[in-house]
Motif scaffolding. Structure first.
Motif, PDB file in Angstrom:
ATOM      1  N   CYS A 191      86.007 -18.542  55.139  1.00 11.11           N
ATOM      2  CA  CYS A 191      86.036 -17.872  53.911  1.00 11.11           C
ATOM      3  C   CYS A 191      84.672 -17.322  53.493  1.00 11.11           C
ATOM      4  O   CYS A 191      83.630 -17.674  53.744  1.00 11.11           O
ATOM      5  CB  CYS A 191      86.504 -18.944  52.897  1.00 11.11           C
ATOM      6  SG  CYS A 191      86.183 -18.544  51.285  1.00 11.11           S
ATOM      7  N   CYS A 193      86.951 -21.240  49.124  1.00 10.06           N
ATOM      8  CA  CYS A 193      87.552 -21.091  47.910  1.00 10.06           C
ATOM      9  C   CYS A 193      88.993 -21.761  47.642  1.00 10.06           C
ATOM     10  O   CYS A 193      89.198 -22.137  46.504  1.00 10.06           O
ATOM     11  CB  CYS A 193      87.605 -19.628  47.492  1.00 10.06           C
ATOM     12  SG  CYS A 193      88.558 -18.670  48.459  1.00 10.06           S
ATOM     13  N   CYS A 228      91.409 -17.402  48.908  1.00  7.95           N
ATOM     14  CA  CYS A 228      91.816 -16.098  49.509  1.00  7.95           C
ATOM     15  C   CYS A 228      92.689 -16.031  50.708  1.00  7.95           C
ATOM     16  O   CYS A 228      92.920 -17.079  51.177  1.00  7.95           O
ATOM     17  CB  CYS A 228      90.197 -15.604  49.799  1.00  7.95           C
ATOM     18  SG  CYS A 228      89.635 -16.837  51.280  1.00  7.95           S
ATOM     19  N   CYS A 267      91.343 -18.556  53.638  1.00  7.58           N
ATOM     20  CA  CYS A 267      91.418 -19.861  53.274  1.00  7.58           C
ATOM     21  C   CYS A 267      92.671 -20.138  53.703  1.00  7.58           C
ATOM     22  O   CYS A 267      93.150 -21.163  54.225  1.00  7.58           O
ATOM     23  CB  CYS A 267      91.109 -20.345  51.946  1.00  7.58           C
ATOM     24  SG  CYS A 267      89.327 -20.381  51.736  1.00  7.58           S
TER      25      CYS A 267
HETATM   26 ZN    ZN Z   1      88.547 -18.588  50.592  1.00  9.50          ZN
END
Ligand code: ZN
Length: 361
Positions: free
Chosen positions: A52, A57, A60, A63
């Protein structure tokens, strides 16, 4: 702020170390901890953090690809047998040499690396070679329940991250969030001894009391005949079969969740499905053995009580001493049987033999 490593339960120290490493990762990590302490969750979270652009996070595309098992740059190398073979470790080395397809890292995962230790020096040499000098964008993630001394050279080439057994409070809190009431959550947490996976199974297991009662009744049911020993073995093995049901149900639930995640990510089928199912089978075999050992420990307690009551009789009689001696022999026989249980032993023969010898003590 929540991120991919927030889902790792009760391991704030290990998670803190991993977070610090995300910005400038090393080329190899060794996660060490007992079963059910969250190694797998930490490993997947860390891999997502590596891919990421925002240090994991959790929202996204990068991820979500890692979390759903669909990132082709995060490769789980599969172990097919009981220990790692030279070919499997060569495969890991070959995978580690290729370039990542995406913009992130190529992450090569080998779980339970302690099973490379069984005197297989050629396998070890291959593994050491991979860890010595991997390409700049390759990162090896290894896990082990423990690190035997034969693996110390492997360990020395990795950053070691330690995971302890979870606290009863952490396990209980987790179960409560899952909808389990407080009293039962505390009861199960203490029986699970820091193993979240075991807690998740136990909380679904409503026949455990009955199973333990059966084990406790074995000594009084033995009547010296082989027929009775065979019958008791049959009953116990069918109870173990029932004990597997909560685990199988949990695995089915997990498989459904993984499929749902894969569909949400636009995958037509579940990535690594065969490996996942092979892992489930291994877990079931291991569960059977653990459950049998747990039963044998319960049986040992019965003979220990006999031993104490035999020794506490005052004045000692020849009958009480004989009873105590019989209990000692029984405890030794049970310990021997418990040690010999492994994934390839014939459980029926083993248990029948034990019960026959217990009839005589
Ligand atoms: Zn992420």
């Amino acid at each position: 702020v929540t991120d991919v490593l927030d889902h790792v339960l009760g391991q704030s120290r290990a998670v803190g170390e991993l977070r610090r490493h995300l910005a400038h990762p090393s080329h190899a990590y060794l996660f060490v901890g007992p079963p059910g302490s969250g190694l797998r969750e930490a490993l997947v979270g860390f891999a997502a953090g590596l891919q990421c652009e925002n240090a994991g996070c959790g929202n996204c595309e990068s991820c979500r690809l890692v979390l759903s098992g669909a990132d082709t740059d995060v490769v789980f190398v599969e172990r097919r047998g009981l220990s790692w073979s030279v070919d499997e470790l060569r495969e890991a080395e070959r995978v580690g040499r290729r370039r990542p397809l995406g913009r992130g890292y190529l992450v090569v995962v080998l779980e339970n690396i302690e099973f490379a230790a069984a005197g297989q020096s050629p396998a070890m040499t291959v593994l050491l070679k991979s860890l010595e000098d991997p390409p700049a964008r390759t990162i090896y993630l290894l896990t082990a329940e423990e690190v035997p001394s034969v693996l110390s050279t492997i360990e020395s080439r990795c950053v070691r991250v330690n995971f302890g057994p979870l606290s009863d409070e952490a396990v209980a809190r987790y179960l409560q969030q899952d909808g389990v009431d407080e009293e039962r959550s505390l009861q199960v947490a203490s029986a699970a001894s820091g193993n979240l996976r075991r807690a998740q199974i136990l909380v679904r297991d409503h026949d455990m009391e009955q199973r333990l009662a059966f084990w406790r009744s074995v000594p009084e049911r033995l009547d010296g005949t082989n027929a009775r020993a065979v019958a008791l073995t049959g009953e116990i093995l069918s109870l173990v079969e029932t004990a597997l049901e909560p685990l199988v149900a949990l695995q089915e639930q997990e498989l459904a969740q993984l499929k749902e995640n894969a569909t949400a990510m636009g995958q037509r089928s579940l990535p690594r499905r065969d490996e996942i199912e092979a892992g489930f089978k291994r877990e079931q075999r291991r569960f059977r053995i653990d459950d049998l050992r747990f039963g044998l420990a319960t049986l040992t307690n019965v003979y220990q009580e006999r031993l104490h009551s035999g020794l506490e009789t005052t004045p000692p009689t020849s009958r009480s001493l004989e009873r105590a001696q019989g209990a000692v022999t029984a405890i030794e026989e049970i310990a021997k049987a418990s040690r010999s249980f492994s994934q390839n032993v014939n459980e029926t023969l083993q248990l029948t033999d034990l019960f026959v010898s217990l009839s005589q003590s």
